[in-house]
Design a protein around this motif. Sequence first.
Motif, PDB file in Angstrom:
ATOM      1  N   ARG A   1       0.842  -1.197   0.000  1.00 16.47           N
ATOM      2  CA  ARG A   1       0.000   0.000   0.000  1.00 16.47           C
ATOM      3  C   ARG A   1       0.875   1.244   0.000  1.00 16.47           C
ATOM      4  O   ARG A   1       1.774   1.373   0.818  1.00 16.47           O
ATOM      5  CB  ARG A   1      -0.893   0.011   1.226  1.00 16.47           C
ATOM      6  CG  ARG A   1      -1.905  -1.100   1.245  1.00 16.47           C
ATOM      7  CD  ARG A   1      -2.735  -1.013   2.519  1.00 16.47           C
ATOM      8  NE  ARG A   1      -3.592  -2.151   2.659  1.00 16.47           N
ATOM      9  CZ  ARG A   1      -3.273  -3.256   3.329  1.00 16.47           C
ATOM     10  NH1 ARG A   1      -2.110  -3.348   3.925  1.00 16.47           N
ATOM     11  NH2 ARG A   1      -4.101  -4.252   3.406  1.00 16.47           N
TER      12      ARG A   1
ATOM     13  N   THR B   1      -6.552   1.280   6.513  1.00 18.72           N
ATOM     14  CA  THR B   1      -5.421   0.899   5.663  1.00 18.72           C
ATOM     15  C   THR B   1      -4.093   1.219   6.342  1.00 18.72           C
ATOM     16  O   THR B   1      -3.140   0.442   6.245  1.00 18.72           O
ATOM     17  CB  THR B   1      -5.487   1.592   4.298  1.00 18.72           C
ATOM     18  OG1 THR B   1      -5.606   2.993   4.485  1.00 18.72           O
ATOM     19  CG2 THR B   1      -6.660   1.093   3.499  1.00 18.72           C
ATOM     20  N   ARG B   2      -4.024   2.340   7.045  1.00 19.25           N
ATOM     21  CA  ARG B   2      -2.792   2.665   7.776  1.00 19.25           C
ATOM     22  C   ARG B   2      -2.580   1.696   8.930  1.00 19.25           C
ATOM     23  O   ARG B   2      -1.454   1.290   9.211  1.00 19.25           O
ATOM     24  CB  ARG B   2      -2.832   4.093   8.286  1.00 19.25           C
ATOM     25  CG  ARG B   2      -2.674   5.105   7.184  1.00 19.25           C
ATOM     26  CD  ARG B   2      -2.691   6.512   7.708  1.00 19.25           C
ATOM     27  NE  ARG B   2      -2.550   7.444   6.592  1.00 19.25           N
ATOM     28  CZ  ARG B   2      -2.475   8.746   6.733  1.00 19.25           C
ATOM     29  NH1 ARG B   2      -2.523   9.287   7.937  1.00 19.25           N
ATOM     30  NH2 ARG B   2      -2.354   9.525   5.683  1.00 19.25           N
TER      31      ARG B   2
ATOM     32  N   GLU C   1      -0.991  -1.439   7.814  1.00 13.29           N
ATOM     33  CA  GLU C   1       0.434  -1.298   7.522  1.00 13.29           C
ATOM     34  C   GLU C   1       1.264  -1.188   8.793  1.00 13.29           C
ATOM     35  O   GLU C   1       2.411  -1.628   8.832  1.00 13.29           O
ATOM     36  CB  GLU C   1       0.677  -0.057   6.651  1.00 13.29           C
ATOM     37  CG  GLU C   1       0.191  -0.209   5.227  1.00 13.29           C
ATOM     38  CD  GLU C   1       0.944  -1.281   4.471  1.00 13.29           C
ATOM     39  OE1 GLU C   1       2.191  -1.234   4.447  1.00 13.29           O
ATOM     40  OE2 GLU C   1       0.294  -2.170   3.918  1.00 13.29           O
TER      41      GLU C   1
ATOM     42  N   LEU D   1      -0.402   4.459   0.235  1.00  9.79           N
ATOM     43  CA  LEU D   1      -1.031   5.432   1.118  1.00  9.79           C
ATOM     44  C   LEU D   1      -0.964   6.865   0.580  1.00  9.79           C
ATOM     45  O   LEU D   1      -1.013   7.816   1.343  1.00  9.79           O
ATOM     46  CB  LEU D   1      -0.422   5.371   2.521  1.00  9.79           C
ATOM     47  CG  LEU D   1      -0.467   4.007   3.213  1.00  9.79           C
ATOM     48  CD1 LEU D   1       0.304   4.042   4.512  1.00  9.79           C
ATOM     49  CD2 LEU D   1      -1.894   3.566   3.442  1.00  9.79           C
TER      50      LEU D   1
ATOM     51  N   ARG E   1       6.150   8.164   3.421  1.00  9.38           N
ATOM     52  CA  ARG E   1       5.374   7.025   3.914  1.00  9.38           C
ATOM     53  C   ARG E   1       6.120   6.309   5.042  1.00  9.38           C
ATOM     54  O   ARG E   1       5.541   6.002   6.088  1.00  9.38           O
ATOM     55  CB  ARG E   1       5.085   6.065   2.756  1.00  9.38           C
ATOM     56  CG  ARG E   1       4.238   4.886   3.129  1.00  9.38           C
ATOM     57  CD  ARG E   1       3.829   4.049   1.932  1.00  9.38           C
ATOM     58  NE  ARG E   1       4.958   3.548   1.171  1.00  9.38           N
ATOM     59  CZ  ARG E   1       5.303   3.941  -0.048  1.00  9.38           C
ATOM     60  NH1 ARG E   1       4.596   4.860  -0.676  1.00  9.38           N
ATOM     61  NH2 ARG E   1       6.340   3.422  -0.676  1.00  9.38           N
TER      62      ARG E   1
END
Length: 114
Positions: A5, A36-37, A40, A7, A14
């Motif tokens: 990802r 989504t963060r 990760e 982002l 990132r």
Amino acid sequence: MPGTRKLGKPTDQRMAMLRSMVTTLLEKGRLETTITRAKEVAPLTEKMITLGKSRSLAAYRQAISFLTKEDVAKRLFAEVAPGYSERNGGYTRITRLGPRRGDAAEMAVIELVK
């Protein structure tokens, strides 16, 4: 690299953001962010806790090079990682919260498992 990802950020930005989020999560034990963060941040946090469990000088230096605060690295090796000595992985939990008001981004809470 934790995942694929992007982002919406260049690689340097990132990685700086993810390092900061991992440091905050280890410092406070809980972090509210987008789903989504959170997905990760979880593997990176688990890697740091695994490093803390090994308790070697090389692991400590590797953790300091990733984390943005030295006192968080000390706390990781002294308090956080020894608490997970009997556990083999699964140190974080992601809980969905629902959409964020404004842009409807799916929000989540990532926290360290007790």
